[in-house]
Design a protein around this motif. Structure first.
Motif, PDB file in Angstrom:
ATOM      1  N   ASP A  22       0.832  -1.211   0.000  1.00  9.66           N
ATOM      2  CA  ASP A  22       0.000   0.000   0.000  1.00  9.66           C
ATOM      3  C   ASP A  22       0.868   1.265   0.000  1.00  9.66           C
ATOM      4  O   ASP A  22       0.579   2.239   0.702  1.00  9.66           O
ATOM      5  N   ILE A  23       1.931   1.244  -0.805  1.00 13.27           N
ATOM      6  CA  ILE A  23       2.849   2.380  -0.897  1.00 13.27           C
ATOM      7  C   ILE A  23       3.008   2.775  -2.359  1.00 13.27           C
ATOM      8  O   ILE A  23       3.178   1.916  -3.233  1.00 13.27           O
ATOM      9  N   THR A  24       2.947   4.071  -2.629  1.00 11.16           N
ATOM     10  CA  THR A  24       3.223   4.596  -3.961  1.00 11.16           C
ATOM     11  C   THR A  24       4.633   5.175  -3.984  1.00 11.16           C
ATOM     12  O   THR A  24       5.155   5.593  -2.940  1.00 11.16           O
ATOM     13  N   LEU A  25       5.260   5.200  -5.157  1.00 13.71           N
ATOM     14  CA  LEU A  25       6.672   5.546  -5.265  1.00 13.71           C
ATOM     15  C   LEU A  25       6.926   6.699  -6.225  1.00 13.71           C
ATOM     16  O   LEU A  25       6.163   6.923  -7.161  1.00 13.71           O
ATOM     17  N   THR A  26       8.038   7.396  -5.995  1.00 15.08           N
ATOM     18  CA  THR A  26       8.552   8.366  -6.959  1.00 15.08           C
ATOM     19  C   THR A  26       9.423   7.631  -7.970  1.00 15.08           C
ATOM     20  O   THR A  26       9.853   6.485  -7.718  1.00 15.08           O
ATOM     21  N   PRO A  27       9.745   8.247  -9.118  1.00 15.85           N
ATOM     22  CA  PRO A  27      10.649   7.590 -10.076  1.00 15.85           C
ATOM     23  C   PRO A  27      12.007   7.247  -9.474  1.00 15.85           C
ATOM     24  O   PRO A  27      12.583   6.209  -9.792  1.00 15.85           O
ATOM     25  N   LEU A  28      12.529   8.104  -8.592  1.00 18.86           N
ATOM     26  CA  LEU A  28      13.813   7.805  -7.953  1.00 18.86           C
ATOM     27  C   LEU A  28      13.709   6.556  -7.091  1.00 18.86           C
ATOM     28  O   LEU A  28      14.613   5.699  -7.103  1.00 18.86           O
ATOM     29  N   GLU A  29      12.613   6.416  -6.353  1.00 16.53           N
ATOM     30  CA  GLU A  29      12.428   5.232  -5.520  1.00 16.53           C
ATOM     31  C   GLU A  29      12.230   3.988  -6.368  1.00 16.53           C
ATOM     32  O   GLU A  29      12.748   2.910  -6.048  1.00 16.53           O
ATOM     33  N   ILE A  30      11.481   4.116  -7.469  1.00 18.90           N
ATOM     34  CA  ILE A  30      11.318   2.985  -8.382  1.00 18.90           C
ATOM     35  C   ILE A  30      12.678   2.544  -8.896  1.00 18.90           C
ATOM     36  O   ILE A  30      12.995   1.340  -8.930  1.00 18.90           O
ATOM     37  N   PHE A  31      13.519   3.506  -9.276  1.00 23.94           N
ATOM     38  CA  PHE A  31      14.867   3.209  -9.772  1.00 23.94           C
ATOM     39  C   PHE A  31      15.695   2.499  -8.700  1.00 23.94           C
ATOM     40  O   PHE A  31      16.366   1.503  -8.974  1.00 23.94           O
ATOM     41  N   GLN A  32      15.644   2.991  -7.464  1.00 24.94           N
ATOM     42  CA  GLN A  32      16.443   2.411  -6.385  1.00 24.94           C
ATOM     43  C   GLN A  32      16.038   0.983  -6.053  1.00 24.94           C
ATOM     44  O   GLN A  32      16.881   0.178  -5.646  1.00 24.94           O
ATOM     45  N   PHE A  33      14.749   0.658  -6.233  1.00 22.07           N
ATOM     46  CA  PHE A  33      14.245  -0.645  -5.799  1.00 22.07           C
ATOM     47  C   PHE A  33      13.753  -1.505  -6.961  1.00 22.07           C
ATOM     48  O   PHE A  33      12.935  -2.409  -6.770  1.00 22.07           O
ATOM     49  N   LEU A  34      14.262  -1.258  -8.164  1.00 18.14           N
ATOM     50  CA  LEU A  34      13.854  -2.006  -9.348  1.00 18.14           C
ATOM     51  C   LEU A  34      14.004  -3.516  -9.146  1.00 18.14           C
ATOM     52  O   LEU A  34      15.080  -4.012  -8.803  1.00 18.14           O
ATOM     53  N   VAL A  35      12.929  -4.240  -9.361  1.00 23.92           N
ATOM     54  CA  VAL A  35      12.967  -5.694  -9.277  1.00 23.92           C
ATOM     55  C   VAL A  35      13.767  -6.234 -10.457  1.00 23.92           C
ATOM     56  O   VAL A  35      13.560  -5.836 -11.604  1.00 23.92           O
ATOM     57  N   ASN A  36      14.697  -7.117 -10.177  1.00 23.74           N
ATOM     58  CA  ASN A  36      15.558  -7.688 -11.217  1.00 23.74           C
ATOM     59  C   ASN A  36      14.726  -8.555 -12.156  1.00 23.74           C
ATOM     60  O   ASN A  36      14.071  -9.508 -11.716  1.00 23.74           O
ATOM     61  N   PRO A  37      14.752  -8.269 -13.469  1.00 20.59           N
ATOM     62  CA  PRO A  37      13.945  -9.054 -14.414  1.00 20.59           C
ATOM     63  C   PRO A  37      14.425 -10.495 -14.575  1.00 20.59           C
ATOM     64  O   PRO A  37      13.755 -11.294 -15.225  1.00 20.59           O
ATOM     65  N   LYS A  38      15.569 -10.839 -13.973  1.00 19.86           N
ATOM     66  CA  LYS A  38      15.987 -12.241 -13.972  1.00 19.86           C
ATOM     67  C   LYS A  38      14.940 -13.118 -13.314  1.00 19.86           C
ATOM     68  O   LYS A  38      14.878 -14.316 -13.564  1.00 19.86           O
ATOM     69  N   ARG A  39      14.119 -12.484 -12.442  1.00 21.08           N
ATOM     70  CA  ARG A  39      13.100 -13.254 -11.734  1.00 21.08           C
ATOM     71  C   ARG A  39      12.121 -13.906 -12.697  1.00 21.08           C
ATOM     72  O   ARG A  39      11.476 -14.898 -12.361  1.00 21.08           O
ATOM     73  N   TRP A  40      11.961 -13.331 -13.903  1.00 23.13           N
ATOM     74  CA  TRP A  40      11.041 -13.943 -14.885  1.00 23.13           C
ATOM     75  C   TRP A  40      11.731 -14.180 -16.225  1.00 23.13           C
ATOM     76  O   TRP A  40      11.108 -14.217 -17.271  1.00 23.13           O
ATOM     77  N   GLY A  41      13.070 -14.321 -16.203  1.00 21.44           N
ATOM     78  CA  GLY A  41      13.794 -14.763 -17.383  1.00 21.44           C
ATOM     79  C   GLY A  41      14.253 -13.685 -18.334  1.00 21.44           C
ATOM     80  O   GLY A  41      14.660 -13.986 -19.460  1.00 21.44           O
ATOM     81  N   GLU A  42      14.207 -12.417 -17.921  1.00 21.17           N
ATOM     82  CA  GLU A  42      14.704 -11.335 -18.756  1.00 21.17           C
ATOM     83  C   GLU A  42      15.982 -10.774 -18.136  1.00 21.17           C
ATOM     84  O   GLU A  42      16.337 -11.088 -16.995  1.00 21.17           O
ATOM     85  N   TYR A  82      -1.784   7.935  -2.848  1.00 19.54           N
ATOM     86  CA  TYR A  82      -1.069   9.220  -2.779  1.00 19.54           C
ATOM     87  C   TYR A  82      -1.397   9.935  -1.464  1.00 19.54           C
ATOM     88  O   TYR A  82      -0.478  10.353  -0.745  1.00 19.54           O
ATOM     89  N   GLU A  83      -2.681  10.085  -1.142  1.00 19.26           N
ATOM     90  CA  GLU A  83      -3.054  10.733   0.118  1.00 19.26           C
ATOM     91  C   GLU A  83      -2.497   9.953   1.315  1.00 19.26           C
ATOM     92  O   GLU A  83      -2.020  10.550   2.287  1.00 19.26           O
ATOM     93  N   ARG A  84      -2.530   8.633   1.225  1.00 15.11           N
ATOM     94  CA  ARG A  84      -2.003   7.790   2.300  1.00 15.11           C
ATOM     95  C   ARG A  84      -0.508   8.037   2.465  1.00 15.11           C
ATOM     96  O   ARG A  84      -0.015   8.147   3.595  1.00 15.11           O
ATOM     97  N   ARG A  85       0.204   8.128   1.352  1.00 11.65           N
ATOM     98  CA  ARG A  85       1.658   8.338   1.418  1.00 11.65           C
ATOM     99  C   ARG A  85       1.983   9.680   2.072  1.00 11.65           C
ATOM    100  O   ARG A  85       2.862   9.757   2.950  1.00 11.65           O
ATOM    101  N   ILE A  86       1.298  10.741   1.668  1.00 14.67           N
ATOM    102  CA  ILE A  86       1.571  12.063   2.220  1.00 14.67           C
ATOM    103  C   ILE A  86       1.282  12.095   3.714  1.00 14.67           C
ATOM    104  O   ILE A  86       2.065  12.626   4.510  1.00 14.67           O
ATOM    105  N   GLU A  87       0.161  11.488   4.122  1.00 14.68           N
ATOM    106  CA  GLU A  87      -0.187  11.463   5.540  1.00 14.68           C
ATOM    107  C   GLU A  87       0.834  10.654   6.339  1.00 14.68           C
ATOM    108  O   GLU A  87       1.251  11.061   7.432  1.00 14.68           O
TER     109      GLU A  87
END
Length: 312
Positions: A22-42, A82-87
């Protein structure tokens, strides 16, 4: 599948994982925590850059795969995040102040080498009833002594969560200890990789955080970007030379046969309590006790979160 599509899928998988929290992310956070595509063969020929993630997030919005609100990205229909994240960022900021004020006293504990915030507070997603999840790192030869002293001081301060507490707002959940000579975490999963990538240092001896990540290179099997303490929000306790002098003096005294006797007694006492506690054997969690690690997660949310992530 080309590199662009693989990165899009990695972005969507990352958003999906944090959606399960139940957390939304900024692009920087998405970049920092990118799931490795090796998990599904890419895979990627080279590590993606932040600008690539930013551009593809915008593209995914344009085709309706994601929605954006003031720099935060989420799935359609999940705009409430978004509202949840800000609060929760506001709540987390107040809880950080309380944590640092209480943790300041922990500098007096002998053989304590580091403390890192984890869980909802590290994710800036704490609620009003959230406690303080922490990872504690101790001297290799005094794990049980350090735990005994740390738990005792936290209890005297009225700031320790016990296994009987159903909720314990603003109390320390001292549920995971490792030593400075056994920093490798043997429990490998996407859940743990994301959790340890999000660690926030409260205080630690110089170089300990970097050494921790070097000892846990397995995180790279689950995340693309190498975790770094320099990428975290810097909220360290104010260092006290007086408390440090006290802890070092006690360490000097206990680095002897006296300290060995205390450690052996503390180990025997604590392990008996762990073995006798019926919570230790409840299914669905993990409880570990050894000379290298103490972990108490008998009711871990790991399975439920990973199941929800896989469904998303």
């Amino acid at each position: 599948m080309n590199v662009v599509e693989a990165l899009k899928n990695s972005i969507l998988a990352t958003v999906a994982y944090y959606d399960s929290l139940d957390i939304t992310l900024t692009p920087l956070e998405i970049f920092q925590f990118l799931v490795n595509p090796k998990r599904w063969g890419e895979s990627f020929e080279r590590q993606p850059q932040l600008i690539n993630v930013i551009n593809l997030c915008d593209e995914l919005v344009s085709v309706g795969r994601l929605v954006e609100r003031n720099g935060y990205f989420m799935f359609p229909g999940r705009q409430d995040l978004y509202e949840r994240r800000i609060e929760r960022e506001k709540i987390s900021a107040q809880k950080w102040k309380k944590l640092l004020r209480l943790a300041w006293w922990f500098q007096a504990i002998p053989f304590l080498r580091g403390m890192f915030a984890s869980g909802s507070l590290a994710l800036e997603g704490a609620g009003e009833k959230s406690d303080f999840d922490v990872l504690v790192i101790t001297n290799a030869k005094r794990l049980y002594t350090c735990r005994l002293l740390l738990s005792g001081l936290a209890s005297l301060m009225g700031a320790r969560r016990t296994w009987k507490d159903r909720v314990a707002p603003d109390k320390f959940c001292l549920n995971h200890y490792i030593t400075d000579s056994s920093l490798h975490i043997p429990h490998h999963s996407l859940f743990n990789a994301q959790a340890y990538a999000n660690l926030k240092p409260v205080f630690a001896v110089v170089g300990l955080a970097d050494k921790f990540y070097k000892e846990n290179l397995w995180i790279g099997e689950y995340l693309i970007v190498k975790p770094s303490v320099s990428a975290t929000i810097n909220r360290n306790v104010r260092l006290s030379k007086i408390l440090e002098l006290f802890s070092r003096t006690v360490e000097f005294i206990l680095n002897s046969w006296i300290g060995d006797w205390v450690e052996n007694r503390a180990r025997t006492y604590q392990q008996k309590r762990i073995i006798r506690n019926p919570v230790t054997y409840e299914p669905g969690g993990r409880t570990v006790w050894s000379d290298a690690e103490l972990e108490f997660h008998p009711h871990s949310a790991e399975k439920n979160i990973l199941d929800r992530y896989n469904r998303i």
